[in-house]
Design a protein around this motif. Structure first.
Motif, PDB file in Angstrom:
ATOM      1  N   GLN A 161       0.831  -1.211   0.000  1.00 23.07           N
ATOM      2  CA  GLN A 161       0.000   0.000   0.000  1.00 23.07           C
ATOM      3  C   GLN A 161       0.866   1.262   0.000  1.00 23.07           C
ATOM      4  O   GLN A 161       0.570   2.232  -0.699  1.00 23.07           O
ATOM      5  N   LEU A 162       1.935   1.216   0.782  1.00 27.42           N
ATOM      6  CA  LEU A 162       2.830   2.377   0.836  1.00 27.42           C
ATOM      7  C   LEU A 162       3.514   2.618  -0.507  1.00 27.42           C
ATOM      8  O   LEU A 162       3.656   3.752  -0.966  1.00 27.42           O
ATOM      9  N   GLY A 164       3.917   5.828  -5.376  1.00 28.91           N
ATOM     10  CA  GLY A 164       3.875   5.868  -6.841  1.00 28.91           C
ATOM     11  C   GLY A 164       2.814   6.840  -7.350  1.00 28.91           C
ATOM     12  O   GLY A 164       3.030   7.558  -8.334  1.00 28.91           O
ATOM     13  N   ARG A 165       1.663   6.885  -6.654  1.00 33.21           N
ATOM     14  CA  ARG A 165       0.607   7.801  -7.085  1.00 33.21           C
ATOM     15  C   ARG A 165       1.002   9.244  -6.802  1.00 33.21           C
ATOM     16  O   ARG A 165       0.747  10.143  -7.597  1.00 33.21           O
ATOM     17  N   ALA A 166       1.681   9.458  -5.670  1.00 39.59           N
ATOM     18  CA  ALA A 166       2.081  10.821  -5.317  1.00 39.59           C
ATOM     19  C   ALA A 166       3.241  11.304  -6.195  1.00 39.59           C
ATOM     20  O   ALA A 166       3.314  12.468  -6.552  1.00 39.59           O
ATOM     21  N   ALA A 200      12.625   1.741 -13.893  1.00 39.77           N
ATOM     22  CA  ALA A 200      13.688   1.691 -14.895  1.00 39.77           C
ATOM     23  C   ALA A 200      14.973   1.093 -14.324  1.00 39.77           C
ATOM     24  O   ALA A 200      15.703   0.385 -15.010  1.00 39.77           O
ATOM     25  N   SER A 201      15.227   1.351 -13.030  1.00 37.92           N
ATOM     26  CA  SER A 201      16.462   0.836 -12.439  1.00 37.92           C
ATOM     27  C   SER A 201      16.303  -0.608 -11.974  1.00 37.92           C
ATOM     28  O   SER A 201      17.257  -1.220 -11.499  1.00 37.92           O
ATOM     29  N   GLY A 202      15.069  -1.117 -12.091  1.00 35.60           N
ATOM     30  CA  GLY A 202      14.836  -2.515 -11.716  1.00 35.60           C
ATOM     31  C   GLY A 202      14.669  -2.728 -10.228  1.00 35.60           C
ATOM     32  O   GLY A 202      14.482  -3.849  -9.782  1.00 35.60           O
ATOM     33  N   LYS A 203      14.737  -1.638  -9.441  1.00 35.28           N
ATOM     34  CA  LYS A 203      14.537  -1.781  -7.989  1.00 35.28           C
ATOM     35  C   LYS A 203      13.241  -1.072  -7.610  1.00 35.28           C
ATOM     36  O   LYS A 203      13.139   0.143  -7.800  1.00 35.28           O
ATOM     37  N   PRO A 204      12.244  -1.813  -7.099  1.00 35.54           N
ATOM     38  CA  PRO A 204      10.987  -1.146  -6.739  1.00 35.54           C
ATOM     39  C   PRO A 204      11.216  -0.137  -5.617  1.00 35.54           C
ATOM     40  O   PRO A 204      12.179  -0.264  -4.857  1.00 35.54           O
ATOM     41  N   LEU A 205      10.358   0.859  -5.552  1.00 38.40           N
ATOM     42  CA  LEU A 205      10.450   1.872  -4.485  1.00 38.40           C
ATOM     43  C   LEU A 205      10.488   1.189  -3.130  1.00 38.40           C
ATOM     44  O   LEU A 205       9.720   0.268  -2.874  1.00 38.40           O
ATOM     45  N   ASP A 206      11.381   1.644  -2.265  1.00 39.02           N
ATOM     46  CA  ASP A 206      11.485   1.019  -0.950  1.00 39.02           C
ATOM     47  C   ASP A 206      10.864   1.919   0.106  1.00 39.02           C
ATOM     48  O   ASP A 206      11.406   2.974   0.422  1.00 39.02           O
ATOM     49  N   PRO A 207       9.711   1.521   0.659  1.00 40.12           N
ATOM     50  CA  PRO A 207       9.082   2.360   1.679  1.00 40.12           C
ATOM     51  C   PRO A 207       9.868   2.378   2.995  1.00 40.12           C
ATOM     52  O   PRO A 207       9.516   3.115   3.899  1.00 40.12           O
TER      53      PRO A 207
END
Ligand code: ARG
Length: 614
Positions: free
Chosen positions: A11-12, A17-19, A29-36
């Motif tokens: 969810q975070l 991603g929406r914000a 693009a860097s292959g690493k998902p956002l890390d909350p």
């Protein structure tokens, strides 16, 4: 609460991603998902979880982290799945997001665990295996725990005891998680020691070589010591011993028979200890790998790793230099053609990862030995990887532990300076536990029969030895002290066993919740901070188990159980339970029951059985 944590993480990530679609795109693009950067809250007043991901975004987004946190929180609050579970998020400090579960969610989580014998810990084997069926097609590749592993005809020492206790507990945790575990006893049953021993026995006690139990194990150990002395000082004896090893390894029937007798004798002695500690192990000693040693050398040769140096077959290690700045070698074949401890371990690794039926098809292999063997394992692990024997997802882990010291900080010894016999050590723990118990019974003016006293003293004594070993950070050396491990207060087995007895007693007196009857479905209600603290502590159990499984540190489980008993005691001392009524009484008794269940299960995973009374 791991499921909650995982969902929250999703969810975070989505809210971020929406914000900030640009940040999400860059991450993509860097292959690493956002890390909350989500973890448990650092203090209870901050709620349940804390997300620090906004801080790392400040630089790439060129915005103050607090503003980023605000934007994430706004998106998060708009997510109905989130709001159903959580209170409104709070922002603290430079941009930490504090997250607090809704009380009814926490209560529902407690409720679920009341009816769950696994207390919220999922099984990787799936629901079928959890229900007691043999894991079928779905079965995951086995995890191997190589532990205990004493040496034949030598005394089993406190280091082996530590390996036995720590290895067993890790195996129990992995098994509880539903992993198929192979508990392997890599006993030292091969090599020069037999050459020496057989040569010596031929001269001084030939009956020991063809008659079972002609000498007892203590004598055998003494004979081994003499043999070793002769080996170190007498060249002719050395030569004969070497020839004897070659005979044994070549299958000479007389040497084989002698070897079998010697192994049987030690094996029976080891088994007494395992039975006493309730520890299961499958013996697969060094000799098992004898037929595979040649193949190890051939494989290394084919991989271009083998170098002959001074007549010995070696693999030079990458990134590991000796004092002279030259790469360190792992010797796999001695100049006389013989193989050694490292060759055997290489053959074992090769066999363990190899797909069935030629091997075990393992995907994780764990070695529990003293820290002194760290370099040995670093070396053989590297060689095995470079030889291509380890699948990409294969894990090889050395679980090292420190030395056992006496109270004087020196190596543990008896008063007369001898090495401590493990049997004597356990006997003394039980005797002291019995003396403590008799004293306490007298003080409390209780009378109990001998069977009760024997049972409690044995359980407490052995539990104390195990727990003292497990509760330390295993890497550090540990000071063995009967007084400390048997104390009824502090982070000890007696303290935890006593907590179980006490809580189980309260739950019994409360009666109504013990049966798992109709009350189990009624809604739980909590109001006091001490109750919430206990609820939160109880709900961490699954995360602690996951951590032990990953990091292989049983002391984390010990600290958790110790803290749980303390949080429980605070709750029970400050909040009325049996004197409360209605939903409050029922809810508080539910907490008592879950606390007892959690302690019992946790102790069980440490290899410690609980008591009803003590
Ligand atoms: N027998 C060895 C010792 O007493 C321990 C063996 C540990 N396991 C292994 N695969 N090397 O030190």
């Amino acid at each position: 609460m791991l499921t909650v944590l995982r969902a929250l993480e999703g969810q975070l990530r989505a809210a971020t991603g929406r914000a900030f679609p640009e940040a999400a795109a860059a991450a993509e693009a860097s292959g690493k998902p956002l890390d909350p950067a989500l973890g448990p809250a650092s203090k209870p007043e901050f709620g349940d979880f804390q997300a620090n991901g906004a801080l790392a975004l400040a630089k790439p987004l060129g915005q103050p982290p607090r503003k980023i946190a605000e934007a994430i929180v706004a998106e998060l609050a708009a997510d109905p799945a989130f709001s159903a579970e959580f209170e409104a998020p709070q922002i603290a400090g430079p941009g930490f997001i504090n997250l607090t579960l809704r009380p009814e969610r926490l209560a529902a989580e407690v409720q679920r665990r009341l009816g769950d014998p696994r207390l919220g810990v999922p099984s990787v084997a799936g629901p079928d295996a959890a229900a007691g069926q043999a894991p079928g097609e779905l079965a995951v590749a086995p995890v191997i725990v190589d532990f205990s592993s004493p040496n034949i005809a030598k005394e089993m020492h406190v280091g082996h005891l530590r390996s036995t206790i720590i290895g067993d507990s890790l195996a129990r945790v992995l098994e509880f998680r539903g992993q198929p575990v192979l508990r392997l006893n890599h006993v030292g049953d091969w090599g020069t020691q037999f050459g020496m021993l057989i040569t010596h026995l031929k001269q001084v006690a030939p009956e020991a070589l063809d008659t079972a139990d002609a000498v007892d194990l203590g004598d055998l150990v003494a004979f081994y010591r003499q043999a070793k002395q002769r080996f170190d000082s007498d060249e002719a004896f050395q030569t004969t011993s070497r020839e004897e090893v070659v005979k044994l390894q070549g299958g000479d029937p007389i040497s084989r028979k002698a070897w079998t007798l010697l192994c049987d004798q030690s094996r029976r002695e080891f088994q007494l200890l395992y039975d006493r500690l309730d520890i299961r192990l499958s013996e697969r000693g060094e000799s098992f790998y004898n037929p595979y040693l040649e193949a190890v050398v051939a494989d290394l040769e084919a991989a271009g790793l083998l170098v002959v140096d001074d007549g010995a077959g070696c693999v030079f290690l990458e990134g590991l230099q000796g004092k002279d700045g030259k790469p360190l070698p792992v010797i796999v074949q001695k100049s006389d053609g013989g193989f050694n401890y490292a060759t055997t371990d290489l053959a074992a690794i090769r066999y363990r990862f190899r797909a069935a039926p030629e091997g075990d098809g393992a995907r994780r292999v764990i070695y529990v030995t003293d820290a002194g063997q760290a370099n040995h394992f670093t070396g053989v692990f590297q060689v095995a990887r470079r030889a291509g024997w380890i699948p990409d997802d294969g894990r090889l882990e050395h679980v090292p532990f420190g030395l056992v010291q006496g109270e004087d900080g020196k190596k543990l010894k008896t008063r007369s300076g001898d090495t401590v016999r493990l049997k004597d050590l356990l006997d003394e723990a039980v005797e002291r536990a019995e003396a403590d118990l008799r004293r306490r019974l007298q003080e409390e003016e209780r009378s109990e029969d001998d069977a009760f006293i024997a049972h409690v003293a044995t359980t407490v004594g052995l539990a104390a030895v195990k727990y003292a070993d497990l509760s330390q950070n295993r890497i550090t050396n540990y000071q063995f002290s009967f007084d400390r491990m048997l104390a009824l207060s502090g982070n000890t087995a007696p303290y935890l066993l006593y907590a179980v007895v006490r809580i189980a007693g309260i739950a019994r007196k409360g009666g109504d919740l013990d049966s798992g009857g109709a009350d189990d479905t009624a809604e739980l209600q909590f109001s006091e901070p001490q109750e919430w603290a206990l609820v939160r502590q109880l709900l961490q159990f699954d995360a602690v188990i996951a951590e032990v499984e990953e990091e292989l540190l049983p002391n984390r489980l010990c600290s958790y159980l110790f803290e749980l008993s303390q949080v429980f005691n605070r709750f029970y001392d400050q909040v009325p339970v049996l004197k409360a009524d209605g939903p409050a009484r029922r809810s508080r008794l539910a907490l008592c029951r879950l606390s007892a269940d959690t302690l019992k299960l946790g102790l069980g995973l440490l290899g410690i059985p609980s008591l009803e009374r003590m």
